[in-house]
Design a protein around this motif. Sequence first.
Motif, short mmCIF file in Angstrom:
data_model
loop_
_atom_site.label_atom_id
_atom_site.label_comp_id
_atom_site.label_asym_id
_atom_site.label_seq_id
_atom_site.Cartn_x
_atom_site.Cartn_y
_atom_site.Cartn_z
N LYS A 94 0.84 -1.20 0.00
CA LYS A 94 0.00 0.00 0.00
C LYS A 94 0.87 1.25 0.00
O LYS A 94 0.55 2.23 -0.69
CB LYS A 94 -0.95 0.00 1.20
N ASP A 95 1.96 1.23 0.76
CA ASP A 95 2.87 2.38 0.78
C ASP A 95 3.47 2.62 -0.61
O ASP A 95 3.58 3.76 -1.05
CB ASP A 95 4.00 2.16 1.79
N GLY A 96 3.85 1.53 -1.27
CA GLY A 96 4.40 1.66 -2.62
C GLY A 96 3.38 2.21 -3.60
O GLY A 96 3.70 3.04 -4.45
N LEU A 97 2.13 1.78 -3.45
CA LEU A 97 1.06 2.27 -4.31
C LEU A 97 0.83 3.76 -4.06
O LEU A 97 0.63 4.53 -5.01
CB LEU A 97 -0.22 1.48 -4.03
N TYR A 98 0.87 4.17 -2.81
CA TYR A 98 0.65 5.57 -2.46
C TYR A 98 1.69 6.47 -3.11
O TYR A 98 1.37 7.50 -3.71
CB TYR A 98 0.68 5.73 -0.94
N VAL A 99 2.93 6.06 -3.01
CA VAL A 99 4.03 6.84 -3.61
C VAL A 99 3.88 6.90 -5.13
O VAL A 99 4.11 7.95 -5.75
CB VAL A 99 5.39 6.24 -3.21
N GLU A 100 3.50 5.78 -5.73
CA GLU A 100 3.32 5.76 -7.19
C GLU A 100 2.14 6.62 -7.63
O GLU A 100 2.16 7.16 -8.74
CB GLU A 100 3.14 4.32 -7.68
N CYS A 101 1.15 6.78 -6.77
CA CYS A 101 0.05 7.70 -7.09
C CYS A 101 0.58 9.12 -7.22
O CYS A 101 0.19 9.87 -8.13
CB CYS A 101 -1.02 7.65 -6.00
N ALA A 102 1.46 9.51 -6.31
CA ALA A 102 2.06 10.86 -6.38
C ALA A 102 2.85 11.03 -7.66
O ALA A 102 2.76 12.07 -8.33
CB ALA A 102 2.94 11.10 -5.16
N ARG A 103 3.62 10.02 -8.02
CA ARG A 103 4.42 10.10 -9.26
C ARG A 103 3.50 10.17 -10.48
O ARG A 103 3.80 10.89 -11.44
CB ARG A 103 5.35 8.90 -9.35
N ALA A 104 2.40 9.45 -10.44
CA ALA A 104 1.46 9.48 -11.56
C ALA A 104 0.83 10.86 -11.71
O ALA A 104 0.66 11.36 -12.83
CB ALA A 104 0.37 8.42 -11.37
N ILE A 105 0.49 11.50 -10.59
CA ILE A 105 -0.08 12.85 -10.65
C ILE A 105 0.92 13.82 -11.26
O ILE A 105 0.57 14.65 -12.10
CB ILE A 105 -0.51 13.30 -9.24
N VAL A 106 2.17 13.72 -10.85
CA VAL A 106 3.22 14.58 -11.41
C VAL A 106 3.33 14.37 -12.91
O VAL A 106 3.39 15.32 -13.69
CB VAL A 106 4.58 14.32 -10.72
#
Length: 229
Positions: A61-73
């Motif tokens: 879940k932590d990895g998914l959360y970080v990847e969400c931020a990268r996707a938004i960027v």
Amino acid sequence: MAQTEPASRGAYAKSAETRRTILDAAIVAFGEHGLEGASTRAIAAAAGVNQPALNYHFGSKDGLYVECARAIVERFAAGTAPASAAAIALLADGAPIEPVEALARLHQLMDALVETLVLNEEAAIWAGFVAREMNAPGAAFAILYENLWQPGTELAARLISAARGEHRPGEDSRLEALMLISNLIAFTNGRRVSKAIMGWSDIGSEQVAAVRRSIARQIDALVAAKTGE
């Protein structure tokens, strides 16, 4: 070999599509419930995948959360890339910059931001996630700050300074850049309220044009006020 390569490309495309679908569902879930409150089981269900698929693509879940931020960027950058590239090229040249050209690039950059944040309804979906990181910085804060907020504001500040004939941005230019960009949050976090205030049932090309004109007037006024024009 001729059969294997297309099959491989098809599998890659399907994997990329699955990854994006999971990210779309996760951005919504994290925006609504936060990292602790969101359930990976619910995210997987919303994305139409099973839990192992989510773990395969993101690990945790932590990895998914970080990847969400990268996707938004990445998605934000895709909408502003031409205008940002033109502004960066102008400022990186090293040659004296004509204020009128810097002003044109500033208008172009803000137009791109309006298109990305006002016309693109997906930005309203990102807004919940981004707002949580603004108000309670977590694992994604550095990603958003270092790749989105800080460089975007600094670029606008440098263009404001150049449009005024100044060599480098100071406190005034950074504050004005921050305020210009912050205006558009009314159409992300506050989209529903802004539509109600304006009496807009929807936001389309006509409404975006009105926002663009308003931002353009603000840009011209702040540059003129400093230069005395």
